[in-house]
Scaffold this motif. Structure first.
Motif, PDB file in Angstrom:
ATOM      1  N   THR A 178     -31.972  17.269  12.127  1.00 13.36           N
ATOM      2  CA  THR A 178     -30.902  18.084  11.553  1.00 13.36           C
ATOM      3  C   THR A 178     -29.537  17.595  12.037  1.00 13.36           C
ATOM      4  O   THR A 178     -28.601  17.444  11.250  1.00 13.36           O
ATOM      5  N   HIS A 179     -29.455  17.344  13.316  1.00 15.45           N
ATOM      6  CA  HIS A 179     -28.196  16.869  13.910  1.00 15.45           C
ATOM      7  C   HIS A 179     -27.732  15.580  13.230  1.00 15.45           C
ATOM      8  O   HIS A 179     -26.568  15.441  12.836  1.00 15.45           O
ATOM      9  N   CYS A 180     -28.650  14.627  13.082  1.00 12.18           N
ATOM     10  CA  CYS A 180     -28.290  13.318  12.521  1.00 12.18           C
ATOM     11  C   CYS A 180     -27.985  13.406  11.024  1.00 12.18           C
ATOM     12  O   CYS A 180     -27.078  12.742  10.526  1.00 12.18           O
ATOM     13  N   LEU A 181     -28.749  14.229  10.307  1.00  7.05           N
ATOM     14  CA  LEU A 181     -28.501  14.350   8.866  1.00  7.05           C
ATOM     15  C   LEU A 181     -27.187  15.077   8.596  1.00  7.05           C
ATOM     16  O   LEU A 181     -26.478  14.757   7.641  1.00  7.05           O
ATOM     17  N   THR A 182     -26.858  16.045   9.442  1.00  3.48           N
ATOM     18  CA  THR A 182     -25.569  16.725   9.291  1.00  3.48           C
ATOM     19  C   THR A 182     -24.434  15.748   9.561  1.00  3.48           C
ATOM     20  O   THR A 182     -23.427  15.716   8.841  1.00  3.48           O
ATOM     21  N   ALA A 183     -24.597  14.933  10.600  1.00  6.48           N
ATOM     22  CA  ALA A 183     -23.571  13.926  10.914  1.00  6.48           C
ATOM     23  C   ALA A 183     -23.366  12.994   9.717  1.00  6.48           C
ATOM     24  O   ALA A 183     -22.232  12.629   9.378  1.00  6.48           O
ATOM     25  N   LEU A 184     -24.448  12.631   9.057  1.00  4.62           N
ATOM     26  CA  LEU A 184     -24.370  11.702   7.929  1.00  4.62           C
ATOM     27  C   LEU A 184     -23.756  12.349   6.692  1.00  4.62           C
ATOM     28  O   LEU A 184     -22.914  11.751   6.027  1.00  4.62           O
ATOM     29  N   THR A 185     -24.184  13.567   6.368  1.00  2.25           N
ATOM     30  CA  THR A 185     -23.806  14.136   5.074  1.00  2.25           C
ATOM     31  C   THR A 185     -22.600  15.060   5.132  1.00  2.25           C
ATOM     32  O   THR A 185     -21.976  15.307   4.111  1.00  2.25           O
ATOM     33  N   MET A 186     -22.280  15.588   6.312  1.00  5.20           N
ATOM     34  CA  MET A 186     -21.160  16.531   6.419  1.00  5.20           C
ATOM     35  C   MET A 186     -20.232  16.151   7.574  1.00  5.20           C
ATOM     36  O   MET A 186     -20.040  16.920   8.508  1.00  5.20           O
TER      37      MET A 186
END
Ligand code: ADP
Ligand code: MG
Length: 316
Positions: A178-186
């Motif tokens: 979640t942390h990494c995907l949030t960093a990528l997309t938001m």
């Protein structure tokens, strides 16, 4: 739905700080006296900059956020934006979510959408952003001096790790995923930091292409080299615990999409910058120093890290 109705429904809001916004042949705005207008454009293409099936809210957020980040990197205050959008079809649920994400970012950073263009075509978003910066105070890439400290905000490498996860190259577990995907997309553009660095930083850039690549832009523009200490780069716990892993080094040094600020400042500003970190509640890591030689050296606990593309393309 006509193009006109689509614009009215999804992209028109009352003007805040433009004299004339969406709806005429051109928008009208006033730059305050003593300010320079900073202008930048960034384009996002489906399949290249995001996956076709990416959440439209995050595409909306990111299409503006990456532009806001360019203002932050200049020490400029983001004010107005235009949005040119090519859509393969009129998909109203998609548009509703996209515009929600776009305006969430606009509201978060006080940016007004003042115009744009809408056309049919392969999904592409092109945002132009305009901001203000007091005359002479913009932070440019060319201003670094030999012996400057090199700083970076936030955590680095998570967005690249998120991308590797989506590409099936690594399998992450929660909460790292979640942390990494949030960093990528938001991504969160560092506007408050950029503004605070006026008169403090000698040079600044936002990290979109990767830490070493973007640092190289500063070094080239300033005719300098640098030495970095990998272990001082603040990163997610998952990356930190695998710092000897080449793929993780790749995420931190060559992975893009962090939209953190990388800046150089005189050593005399150290205390000031540490105070800034507390005020903004944003980690600012001292990761190295610029040098008069024009080479970039990265060390991990004194050991030189091989940056050559051959030994350095684990996810490639
Ligand atoms: P023109 O044909 O004169 O260029 P358009 O019909 O393309 O005008 O656009 C009408 C108005 O809507 C203009 O003010 C334009 O800036 C605005 N506009 C068009 N597309 C967008 C968009 N995606 N977001 C915001 N404003 C838009
Ligand atoms: Mg037009």
């Amino acid at each position: 739905m006509s193009e006109f109705n689509l614009i009215a429904k999804y992209f028109t809001r009352p003007s805040q700080h433009a004299d004339l916004g969406v709806g005429d042949d051109a928008a009208l705005l006033r730059v305050r006296s003593g300010q320079q207008l900073a202008i930048s454009t960034d384009m996002l293409v489906a399949g290249t900059h995001f996956f076709h099936d990416a959440a439209p809210y995050s595409i909306g957020w990111k299409s503006l956020a990456v532009n806001v980040s360019d203002m932050a990197a200049m020490g400029a205050n983001p004010r107005w934006a235009t949005l040119a959008i090519a859509l393969p079809e009129v998909n109203e649920p998609w548009l509703a979510e996209f515009s929600k994400g776009f305006f969430a970012c606009a509201d978060a950073f006080n940016v007004e959408l003042i115009g744009g263009d809408t056309t049919r075509g392969p999904l592409t978003l092109s945002v132009q952003i305009m901001g203000e910066v007091p005359l002479g105070l913009a932070i440019q890439r060319s201003g670094a001096k030999a012996g400057d400290d090199i700083w970076v905000s936030g955590t680095i490498g998570s967005a690249a790790l998120g991308l590797a996860h989506l590409q099936g190259k690594v399998a992450l577990a929660e909460p790292t995923t979640t942390h990494c995907l949030t960093a990528l997309t938001m991504p969160t553009p560092r506007v408050a930091l950029g503004l605070a660095l006026r008169g403090i930083a000698n040079s600044c850039i936002d990290i979109s292409d990767g830490l070493t690549a973007d640092l190289s832009h500063i070094l080239k523009a300033s005719n300098l080299g640098a030495e970095l200490a990998l272990e001082n780069i603040h990163c997610d716990d998952y990356l930190r615990s695998h710092l000897n892993d080449r793929a993780i080094q790749q995420c931190i040094l060559a992975g893009g999409d962090d939209y953190e600020l990388l800046f150089t400042a005189p050593k005399s500003q150290r205390q000031h910058i540490q105070q800034l970190s507390q005020q903004l509640q944003l980690s600012l890591s001292l990761i190295g120093e610029t040098t008069a030689q024009s080479t970039l050296v990265v060390k991990h606990h004194q050991q030189t890290v091989d940056l050559s593309s051959k030994g350095f393309d684990h996810f490639g």
